[in-house]
Scaffold this motif. Structure first.
Motif, mmCIF file in Angstrom:
data_model
loop_
_atom_site.group_PDB
_atom_site.id
_atom_site.type_symbol
_atom_site.label_atom_id
_atom_site.label_comp_id
_atom_site.label_asym_id
_atom_site.label_seq_id
_atom_site.Cartn_x
_atom_site.Cartn_y
_atom_site.Cartn_z
ATOM 1 N N ILE A 112 0.835 -1.144 -0.018
ATOM 2 C CA ILE A 112 -0.009 0.051 0.152
ATOM 3 C C ILE A 112 0.874 1.328 0.127
ATOM 4 O O ILE A 112 0.756 2.292 -0.788
ATOM 5 C CB ILE A 112 -0.873 -0.150 1.200
ATOM 6 N N PHE A 113 1.763 1.323 0.877
ATOM 7 C CA PHE A 113 2.756 2.448 1.038
ATOM 8 C C PHE A 113 3.505 2.770 -0.187
ATOM 9 O O PHE A 113 3.538 3.823 -0.715
ATOM 10 C CB PHE A 113 3.717 2.055 2.083
ATOM 11 N N LEU A 114 4.265 1.615 -0.807
ATOM 12 C CA LEU A 114 5.091 1.877 -1.943
ATOM 13 C C LEU A 114 4.091 1.992 -3.238
ATOM 14 O O LEU A 114 4.411 2.573 -4.130
ATOM 15 C CB LEU A 114 6.001 0.836 -2.174
ATOM 16 N N GLY A 115 2.922 1.235 -3.163
ATOM 17 C CA GLY A 115 2.131 1.187 -4.298
ATOM 18 C C GLY A 115 1.548 2.731 -4.674
ATOM 19 O O GLY A 115 1.360 3.114 -5.706
ATOM 20 N N LEU A 116 1.293 3.310 -3.294
ATOM 21 C CA LEU A 116 0.610 4.534 -3.499
ATOM 22 C C LEU A 116 1.713 5.470 -4.035
ATOM 23 O O LEU A 116 1.486 6.500 -4.864
ATOM 24 C CB LEU A 116 0.246 5.131 -2.122
ATOM 25 N N PHE A 117 3.007 5.455 -3.531
ATOM 26 C CA PHE A 117 4.109 6.282 -4.007
ATOM 27 C C PHE A 117 4.168 6.278 -5.589
ATOM 28 O O PHE A 117 4.187 7.233 -6.297
ATOM 29 C CB PHE A 117 5.518 5.759 -3.431
ATOM 30 N N GLY A 118 4.071 4.707 -6.147
ATOM 31 C CA GLY A 118 4.301 4.739 -7.420
ATOM 32 C C GLY A 118 2.858 5.427 -8.170
ATOM 33 O O GLY A 118 2.933 5.896 -9.244
ATOM 34 N N LEU A 119 1.737 5.054 -7.792
ATOM 35 C CA LEU A 119 0.527 5.754 -8.281
ATOM 36 C C LEU A 119 0.607 7.282 -8.312
ATOM 37 O O LEU A 119 0.163 7.942 -9.169
ATOM 38 C CB LEU A 119 -0.751 5.138 -7.487
ATOM 39 N N TRP A 120 1.351 7.672 -7.293
ATOM 40 C CA TRP A 120 1.313 9.104 -7.403
ATOM 41 C C TRP A 120 2.486 9.979 -8.192
ATOM 42 O O TRP A 120 2.623 11.045 -8.383
ATOM 43 C CB TRP A 120 1.884 9.676 -5.870
ATOM 44 N N GLY A 121 3.133 8.892 -8.921
ATOM 45 C CA GLY A 121 4.337 9.540 -9.868
ATOM 46 C C GLY A 121 5.754 9.557 -9.076
ATOM 47 O O GLY A 121 6.511 10.027 -9.636
ATOM 48 N N LEU A 122 5.509 9.367 -7.689
ATOM 49 C CA LEU A 122 6.867 9.547 -6.954
ATOM 50 C C LEU A 122 7.980 8.524 -7.665
ATOM 51 O O LEU A 122 7.705 7.388 -7.981
ATOM 52 C CB LEU A 122 6.834 9.297 -5.613
ATOM 53 N N PRO A 123 9.239 8.710 -7.714
ATOM 54 C CA PRO A 123 10.085 9.957 -7.106
ATOM 55 C C PRO A 123 10.026 11.176 -8.060
ATOM 56 O O PRO A 123 10.978 12.096 -7.798
ATOM 57 C CB PRO A 123 11.329 9.381 -6.815
ATOM 58 N N ARG A 124 9.232 11.518 -8.717
ATOM 59 C CA ARG A 124 9.094 12.585 -9.599
ATOM 60 C C ARG A 124 8.940 13.744 -8.734
ATOM 61 O O ARG A 124 7.857 14.033 -8.094
ATOM 62 C CB ARG A 124 8.022 12.616 -10.673
ATOM 63 N N LEU A 125 9.807 14.720 -8.694
ATOM 64 C CA LEU A 125 9.807 15.843 -7.731
ATOM 65 C C LEU A 125 9.257 17.272 -8.232
ATOM 66 O O LEU A 125 8.807 17.939 -7.548
ATOM 67 C CB LEU A 125 11.258 16.074 -7.190
ATOM 68 N N HIS A 126 9.091 17.102 -9.518
ATOM 69 C CA HIS A 126 8.835 18.321 -10.054
ATOM 70 C C HIS A 126 7.694 18.217 -11.292
ATOM 71 O O HIS A 126 7.856 17.014 -11.965
ATOM 72 C CB HIS A 126 9.925 19.209 -10.893
ATOM 73 N N HIS A 127 7.009 19.182 -11.650
ATOM 74 C CA HIS A 127 5.772 18.940 -12.587
ATOM 75 C C HIS A 127 5.555 20.222 -13.313
ATOM 76 O O HIS A 127 5.750 21.336 -12.615
ATOM 77 C CB HIS A 127 4.591 18.748 -11.880
ATOM 78 N N PRO A 128 5.400 20.283 -14.664
ATOM 79 C CA PRO A 128 5.493 21.557 -15.469
ATOM 80 C C PRO A 128 4.433 22.781 -14.641
ATOM 81 O O PRO A 128 4.708 23.727 -14.922
ATOM 82 C CB PRO A 128 4.914 21.171 -16.697
ATOM 83 N N VAL A 129 3.532 22.119 -14.059
ATOM 84 C CA VAL A 129 2.390 23.273 -13.924
ATOM 85 C C VAL A 129 2.893 23.946 -12.587
ATOM 86 O O VAL A 129 2.419 24.988 -12.219
ATOM 87 C CB VAL A 129 0.946 22.456 -13.376
ATOM 88 N N PHE A 130 3.844 23.508 -11.798
ATOM 89 C CA PHE A 130 4.552 24.206 -10.926
ATOM 90 C C PHE A 130 5.193 25.555 -11.308
ATOM 91 O O PHE A 130 5.487 26.501 -10.548
ATOM 92 C CB PHE A 130 5.543 23.411 -9.931
#
Lengths: 176, 393
Positions: A112-130
């Motif tokens: 659950i812990f790592l799966g959620l990270f994966g689904l959130w797109g981590l370890p991506r730290l930046h996103h263009p909309v920022f």
């Protein structure tokens, strides 16, 4: 791959935000997201989100943990290095259950812990909309919608969002 | 929402009462020929239905202790289940009169060897006057708590306000330790002492785990059964209420397995001569197959079924799983008590059925009878509106 851009739009209230998400989804735009500092009731439905896959990840990994726990003990103390504990046979299923149970829980929890990270797109730290300075209000008091759009349709989507009542609309190019 | 006192159910009470009288009468006839079998069958039925009433009472106390607001809509039914406890005080009489047919420590003269020593050692606790006195204490505590909680709740129907809610919460929370202790000792007295050598400190929790699950199963079935009846609580439940009942069923299916396995594994691994014979009979002889069936039917199958979200939100399918759990819960208590009478293996008797149906029908008749005279939903509770709107997340 054709160039993509993000169109982000801020709304003043929840109802037009959800209505805009529904309208864009009606146009066939699938890559939508809503950003808000408070929980949005009805956001799942407006975005057309399917049921989360997290429960399935937890089930599969939980069962994998159960199998790992049992087979590990079965092989270690039953086959590879049999140990006589109080005269019980090397293959004593009841003694294996606690570890089997614990590993099932551990695997499911980590899943659950790592799966959620994966689904959130981590370890991506930046996103263009920022890149949009005003978008910071999404963590304070702003209600934002973001849509990933093919470069050709950007202007039309931006115009539509304005028509739907957006307070401000920004366009961010995706890419380096 | 119907605030007028419920006055129906007389047909159901009549039918269930007649079935109870017939089935208990048949069991009494059986007792003339084979008192040992009749008493043992009756004891299984008694602790089964009593456990469900107690499970409901403890759930009620726990919900008050947690200041739970979502279950207010189903609370009146939950309050009414333990109103059957006076009936169980009456139904205890056959057990009190026939003690010697089930409990070997009542007449220790004929015993020999280590059993005689164990009985002599436990004499200060296991003797008939103290046994009966304890039973009186248990019933006084249970009936007192059940009576007060419902009385204040019904009073609130008329006067409203928050003061009676506070009173119910205080008593509900304060009663929990006493309910836990009396339930635990009742399990020691009425089930564990059948074999005076055996002791397991977790035994009361084991009875509680199955009974608490049974109380949730009864709630789920009642919710599905009253869905189409505007006078009853089932009509007012939304899918989230049903889902929450399903989550509780899942949680306590796992809890039962956890407790049952904890008791088994500790005794199995310690392998002490006082304790382990209890499990040798229940796992070694043909009773062992019943034990395996319980592990699968009371845990594995319902656990995986109840993992499904869709099933938990569907009152009808949830009620079917609940009915299955009630069935295997009976088998669980049968497996706990009966091997003492039939050491060689399972020997079903027609009296198992008549006692179960008899006590169950009496429970149902009395339950429906006690529903009369009060609204079927706590209409004066300040949290009722919030409960009706229940929508987690």
């Amino acid at each position: 791959m054709s160039a993509r851009a993000y169109v982000v739009a801020e709304f003043a209230a929840e109802a037009p935000l959800l209505a805009a998400a529904r309208a864009l989804r009606g146009r066939g735009l699938a890559d939508l997201d809503l950003h808000s500092p408070v929980p949005l009731h009805g956001a799942d439905e407006a975005l057309g989100l399917k049921r989360s896959v997290v429960p399935r990840i937890a089930l599969v990994l939980g069962l994998a943990g159960v199998a790992t726990g049992y087979v590990m003990q079965w092989w270690m103390v039953g086959v590879d290095f049999p140990i006589n504990v109080g005269g019980r046979p090397p293959q004593s299923a009841p003694a294996f259950i606690p570890i089997t149970f614990e590993l099932g829980i551990l695997f499911a929890a980590l899943g659950i812990f790592l799966g959620l990270f994966g689904l959130w797109g981590l370890p991506r730290l930046h996103h263009p909309v920022f890149e949009v300075e005003a978008f910071r209000s999404a963590s304070v008091d702003g209600l934002w919608l973001s849509a990933a759009v093919e470069a050709a349709g950007v202007a039309a989507v931006a115009a539509e969002l304005r028509a739907l009542g957006a307070r401000q609309v920004e366009i961010v190019e995706d890419g380096p | 929402m119907n605030a007028t006192p419920f006055q129906g159910g007389s047909r159901l009470t009549g039918i269930a009462g007649a079935v109870a009288a017939a089935a208990l009468g048949l069991t009494a006839l059986g007792a003339v020929g084979d008192p040992r079998q009749a008493l043992a069958s009756y004891l299984v039925a008694f602790v089964y239905w009593l456990g469900i009433a107690l499970g409901a009472l403890i759930l009620l106390g726990a919900l008050h202790a947690a200041k739970a607001r979502w279950p207010v809509v189903l609370r009146r039914f939950l309050e009414t289940i333990p109103q059957t406890l006076p009936l169980f005080a009456l139904l205890f009489l056959p057990i009190a009169l026939g003690l010697k047919h089930v409990f070997v420590w009542v007449e220790p003269a004929g015993l020999g060897g280590e059993l005689a020593q164990a009985v002599a050692h436990k004499r200060p606790y296991l003797n008939v006057p103290f046994f009966l006195a304890r039973a009186v204490v248990y019933f006084v505590v249970w009936i007192g708590v059940a009576h007060l909680l419902r009385r204040w709740s019904v009073q609130q129907d008329r006067v409203g306000g928050h003061a009676l809610t506070l009173r119910q919460r205080r008593l509900g929370a304060a009663s929990l330790p006493f309910l836990a202790l009396t339930l635990s000792f009742a399990a020691f007295d009425w089930m564990m002492s059948i074999d005076p050598r055996f002791y397991s400190t977790i035994f009361g929790v084991y009875w509680f785990a199955g009974s608490f699950l049974g109380a949730f199963a009864v709630l789920a079935i009642a919710a599905a059964a009253t869905r189409a009846l505007p006078d009853h609580f089932g009509h007012h439940l939304n899918a989230d209420h049903v889902h929450s009942l399903g989550k509780f069923l899942l949680a306590f299916t796992a809890f039962w397995a956890y407790i049952a396995f904890s008791q088994f594994m500790l005794i199995w691994i310690a392998n002490l001569p006082e304790e382990v014979p209890w499990y040798i009979v229940r796992t070694g002889s043909p009773w062992g197959r019943v034990g395996i069936f319980l592990a699968l039917g009371h845990f594995v199958v319902p656990f995986f079924l109840l993992l499904s979200r869709d099933l938990k939100r569907d009152p009808r399918r949830l009620a079917m799983v609940a009915a299955w759990l009630l069935l295997v819960h009976w088998l669980d208590l049968h497996w706990v008590i009966m091997p003492h009478v039939h050491q060689a293996g399972p020997a079903p008797s027609w009296m198992d059925l008549t006692a179960f149906v008899g006590v169950g029908a009496a429970f149902l008749a009395f339950l429906v009878f006690r529903m009369r005279g009060a609204a079927t939903v706590p209409v004066g509770d300040p949290y009722l509106e919030e409960s009706l709107r229940y929508q987690p997340q």
